[in-house]
Design a protein around this motif. Structure first.
Motif, PDB file in Angstrom:
ATOM      1  N   LEU A   1       0.838  -1.198   0.000  1.00 51.56           N
ATOM      2  CA  LEU A   1       0.000   0.000   0.000  1.00 51.56           C
ATOM      3  C   LEU A   1       0.872   1.247   0.000  1.00 51.56           C
ATOM      4  O   LEU A   1       1.649   1.476   0.921  1.00 51.56           O
ATOM      5  CB  LEU A   1      -0.901  -0.004   1.234  1.00 51.56           C
ATOM      6  CG  LEU A   1      -1.877  -1.182   1.260  1.00 51.56           C
ATOM      7  CD1 LEU A   1      -1.924  -1.802   2.620  1.00 51.56           C
ATOM      8  CD2 LEU A   1      -3.229  -0.743   0.798  1.00 51.56           C
ATOM      9  N   SER A   2       0.744   2.042  -1.056  1.00 52.10           N
ATOM     10  CA  SER A   2       1.411   3.341  -1.120  1.00 52.10           C
ATOM     11  C   SER A   2       0.856   4.196   0.005  1.00 52.10           C
ATOM     12  O   SER A   2      -0.339   4.152   0.303  1.00 52.10           O
ATOM     13  CB  SER A   2       1.104   3.957  -2.490  1.00 52.10           C
ATOM     14  OG  SER A   2       1.496   5.286  -2.561  1.00 52.10           O
ATOM     15  N   SER A   3       1.730   4.971   0.665  1.00 55.89           N
ATOM     16  CA  SER A   3       1.285   5.636   1.881  1.00 55.89           C
ATOM     17  C   SER A   3       1.762   7.082   1.957  1.00 55.89           C
ATOM     18  O   SER A   3       2.957   7.358   1.934  1.00 55.89           O
ATOM     19  CB  SER A   3       1.805   4.846   3.085  1.00 55.89           C
ATOM     20  OG  SER A   3       1.303   5.362   4.285  1.00 55.89           O
ATOM     21  N   THR A   4       0.807   7.985   2.064  1.00 53.41           N
ATOM     22  CA  THR A   4       1.094   9.405   2.256  1.00 53.41           C
ATOM     23  C   THR A   4       0.603   9.813   3.642  1.00 53.41           C
ATOM     24  O   THR A   4      -0.192   9.106   4.255  1.00 53.41           O
ATOM     25  CB  THR A   4       0.366  10.266   1.201  1.00 53.41           C
ATOM     26  OG1 THR A   4      -1.042  10.030   1.316  1.00 53.41           O
ATOM     27  CG2 THR A   4       0.814   9.932  -0.206  1.00 53.41           C
ATOM     28  N   PRO A   5       1.063  10.952   4.155  1.00 50.53           N
ATOM     29  CA  PRO A   5       0.532  11.424   5.437  1.00 50.53           C
ATOM     30  C   PRO A   5      -0.980  11.606   5.342  1.00 50.53           C
ATOM     31  O   PRO A   5      -1.484  12.124   4.350  1.00 50.53           O
ATOM     32  CB  PRO A   5       1.229  12.759   5.649  1.00 50.53           C
ATOM     33  CG  PRO A   5       2.445  12.701   4.792  1.00 50.53           C
ATOM     34  CD  PRO A   5       2.075  11.859   3.616  1.00 50.53           C
ATOM     35  N   ALA A   6      -1.692  11.159   6.367  1.00 51.54           N
ATOM     36  CA  ALA A   6      -3.152  11.240   6.337  1.00 51.54           C
ATOM     37  C   ALA A   6      -3.643  12.286   7.342  1.00 51.54           C
ATOM     38  O   ALA A   6      -3.918  13.414   6.979  1.00 51.54           O
ATOM     39  CB  ALA A   6      -3.769   9.875   6.622  1.00 51.54           C
ATOM     40  N   CYS A   7      -3.741  11.906   8.599  1.00 50.18           N
ATOM     41  CA  CYS A   7      -4.207  12.842   9.620  1.00 50.18           C
ATOM     42  C   CYS A   7      -3.710  12.413  10.990  1.00 50.18           C
ATOM     43  O   CYS A   7      -3.383  11.242  11.205  1.00 50.18           O
ATOM     44  CB  CYS A   7      -5.730  12.954   9.604  1.00 50.18           C
ATOM     45  SG  CYS A   7      -6.583  11.412   9.917  1.00 50.18           S
ATOM     46  N   TYR A   8      -3.625  13.361  11.895  1.00 51.94           N
ATOM     47  CA  TYR A   8      -3.210  13.107  13.275  1.00 51.94           C
ATOM     48  C   TYR A   8      -1.868  12.367  13.350  1.00 51.94           C
ATOM     49  O   TYR A   8      -1.666  11.502  14.201  1.00 51.94           O
ATOM     50  CB  TYR A   8      -4.281  12.350  14.052  1.00 51.94           C
ATOM     51  CG  TYR A   8      -5.589  13.089  14.118  1.00 51.94           C
ATOM     52  CD1 TYR A   8      -5.699  14.244  14.897  1.00 51.94           C
ATOM     53  CD2 TYR A   8      -6.690  12.651  13.402  1.00 51.94           C
ATOM     54  CE1 TYR A   8      -6.902  14.936  14.951  1.00 51.94           C
ATOM     55  CE2 TYR A   8      -7.890  13.345  13.458  1.00 51.94           C
ATOM     56  CZ  TYR A   8      -7.988  14.488  14.232  1.00 51.94           C
ATOM     57  OH  TYR A   8      -9.173  15.177  14.280  1.00 51.94           O
TER      58      TYR A   8
END
Length: 87
Positions: free
Chosen positions: A41-48
């Protein structure tokens, strides 16, 4: 538009940017069908302070998919769009 049947692969790569989990769920279903043993899974900053990939993995394991199927690949840079890459 042409459509072909999926074939077995080493892994399934899921692009980031799917906040509702449909891409990740489809990848997990394909893995369940035996089409790959690993989902990345490609992963970017999301939240918190969390990343999209780690949230997606939690989402999938809560639905009964084995944790060992999934791997998070964090982006080298905290980008939320691919627009700069195009320019």
């Amino acid at each position: 538009m042409q459509s072909e049947q999926p074939v077995k692969a080493d892994l399934i790569f899921v692009l980031a940017g799917d906040q509702n989990g449909l891409r990740a769920l489809q990848a997990a279903k394909l893995a369940l069908d035996g089409l790959a043993g690993k989902v990345v899974l490609s992963s970017t900053p999301a939240c918190y302070g969390r990343h999209e990939g780690e949230l997606a993995i939690e989402f999938l394991t809560r639905r009964g998919y084995p944790r060992e199927w999934f791997e998070e690949l964090r982006h080298l840079y905290d980008v939320l769009s691919c627009a700069p890459e195009v320019l």
